[in-house]
Design an enzyme around this catalytic site. Structure first.
Site, PDB file in Angstrom:
ATOM      1  N   TYR A 158       0.860  -1.195   0.000  1.00  0.00           N
ATOM      2  CA  TYR A 158       0.000   0.000   0.000  1.00  0.00           C
ATOM      3  C   TYR A 158       0.889   1.235   0.000  1.00  0.00           C
ATOM      4  CZ  TYR A 158      -3.404   3.484   1.521  1.00  0.00           C
ATOM      5  OH  TYR A 158      -4.201   4.599   1.616  1.00  0.00           O
ATOM      6  N   ASP A 258       9.320   3.024  -0.244  1.00  0.00           N
ATOM      7  CA  ASP A 258       8.255   3.662   0.518  1.00  0.00           C
ATOM      8  C   ASP A 258       8.486   3.363   1.997  1.00  0.00           C
ATOM      9  OD1 ASP A 258       5.989   4.433   1.839  1.00  0.00           O
ATOM     10  OD2 ASP A 258       4.582   3.438   0.481  1.00  0.00           O
ATOM     11  N   LYS A 286       4.650   9.764   8.835  1.00  0.00           N
ATOM     12  CA  LYS A 286       4.454   9.318  10.211  1.00  0.00           C
ATOM     13  C   LYS A 286       5.511   9.869  11.166  1.00  0.00           C
ATOM     14  CE  LYS A 286       2.046   5.194   8.574  1.00  0.00           C
ATOM     15  NZ  LYS A 286       0.662   5.567   8.901  1.00  0.00           N
TER      16      LYS A 286
END
Length: 449
Positions: A158, A258, A286
């Site tokens: 994802y 990623d 994050k």
């Protein structure tokens, strides 16, 4: 302010009152799709009423009904130091006194960029506002740099909700599994024409990646991957797969790591440092913002200098480099750098948690396979003697058993990720108290299955 409990009750379930959460959920559903602002929060895969959180401190959440939980979500990863960490809170407060947004450059974004480049080896960094923005921008940059249109991702990885990335995106849609490079949108509203520009291969299948590169490498602008997968459950790459990833660069393909989830979590240089990766570009989110909305992408100067205003690839953002977010990110990364033993402590806790969960499940006769790395962990409700390395191996997990287990944990004051196919996150605020409470709660939950 709620004071964290000195002990966690696990001998009997907590009072089941969710009155305030139910009232808030009913109000939210009247004004927000599904009553939540991100799908997994709705508890659809585990059932029941999502808890509306009132406050968070250290390793604990407190919901609107006043119930406290040991938190293993950590805002889905950012809270590596724990909630309401004093240095981060103070940094945000100090920045707040100077203003909330300038729409102009500030010293904080320079300082954070300098720190990120020093810790990661990236030569240039551009700040954005989310992980989705970071991956979307990195792919546009790769296309602009190479002059090619196709990208390649891996089934179950994802990378945010941009149209071109919602293809086989960790959703369990294993369509077209037998067709080399075939792809299917994982969301309504994604035009087939967009999906057609995204090729798909299997994570941890080096032969499949090599074959696809041999056939279509000359068309591919970028290969984007999660170094450690977190949205199909924790999946750890094999050395052979990592080698195949690096071979794509021989064909002029931009390799994009990623690290929105793993960046600064698995080491000060994320999974890149832990696994010895050499990506051309890296995406962060994050932790890089200390819990505030931040994303970033960066890497080789040769590629990054294609970004506007220096180059022809346009990318902009009104709130990019927001002073509050920069302050929170700086404080977090400085704390991580100042505590070189932190990552070893996080890994030790997670290893003990994994071992305890497996041992308790075995004694209860519950099939369980646990994947963990650093401070990330997924407990798959499936017996996989050879381990789980791909989403196809994780897919047979018993989601009904997981949902029941999740509810039993929640009733005992443990807030686990409300999906079988997600990672949980350990923070520096978790201690032996929380570890023992979690394992005792898990023991009761397994018995009730």
């Amino acid at each position: 302010m709620t004071t964290p409990p000195s002990s966690v009750p696990t001998d009997v379930p907590l009072p089941p009152s969710t009155t305030q959460s139910e009232r808030l959920f009913a109000r939210a559903k009247a004004v927000t799709p599904g009553g939540v602002n991100s799908p997994v929060r709705a508890f659809r895969s585990v059932g029941g009423t999502p808890r509306f959180i009132r406050e968070a401190h250290g390793a604990y959440l407190t919901d609107a009904d006043g119930t406290r939980y040991v938190d293993y979500i950590g805002s889905w990863g950012p809270m590596i130091l724990g909630h309401d960490f004093p240095a981060v809170r103070n940094a945000i407060g100090t920045a707040l006194l100077r203003g909330t947004s300038f729409g102009a450059p500030g010293e904080g974004e320079v300082e954070l960029a300098e720190l990120v480049t020093r810790l990661t080896g990236a030569e240039r960094v551009r700040f954005v506002n989310s992980g989705t923005e970071a991956t979307m921008s990195a792919l546009r940059l790769a296309r602009g740099f190479t002059g090619r249109n196709f990208i390649l991702k891996f089934r179950g990885n994802y990378h945010g909700h941009a149209d071109g990335l919602l293809v086989e995106a960790g959703s369990g849609l294993l369509t077209n599994a037998d067709a080399l490079g075939a792809a299917a949108p994982s969301s309504a509203g994604v035009p087939a024409e967009y999906a057609a520009l995204t090729l798909v291969s299997e994570y941890n299948d080096p032969a499949a990646l090599d074959a696809l590169m041999q056939e279509r490498g000359h068309e591919i602008a970028a290969v984007i991957f999660e170094p450690v997968v977190g949205n199909a459950g924790v999946l750890i790459p094999t050395p052979e797969f990592l080698a195949a990833l690096h071979r794509v660069k021989d064909r002029g393909v931009v390799l994009i790591a990623d690290e929105v989830m793993t960046g600064f979590r698995l080491s000060l240089n994320g999974a890149t440092g832990l696994l010895g990766l050499q990506p051309d570009l890296t995406c962060w989110g994050k932790i890089i913002g200390g819990g505030l909305p931040v994303g970033a992408y960066g890497g080789r100067a040769e590629i990054m200098d294609f970004v506007s205003p220096q180059g022809p690839v346009y990318q902009a953002g009104t709130l990019s480099g927001n002073p509050l977010a920069m302050a929170a990110g700086l404080a977090t990364l400085r704390e991580l750098e100042a505590d070189p033993e932190l990552y070893a402590r996080l890994e030790a806790y997670t290893t003990q948690l994994a071992a305890g969960l497996k041992d308790i499940a075995a004694k209860a006769g519950v099939p369980l396979t646990v994947n963990h790395v650093g401070s990330m962990l997924t407990a798959f409700f499936v017996d996989a003697p050879g381990g789980i390395r791909t989403y196809a191996q994780a897919a047979p997990s018993d989601t009904k058993a997981f949902a029941a287990w999740f509810q039993h944990l929640l009733a005992r004051g443990i807030y686990w990720a409300p999906s079988q196919f997600e990672s949980i996150f350990v923070s520096a605020a978790h201690t032996d108290l929380e570890l023992n409470a979690t394992l005792e709660a898990a023991r009761g939950a397994y018995k009730e299955l």
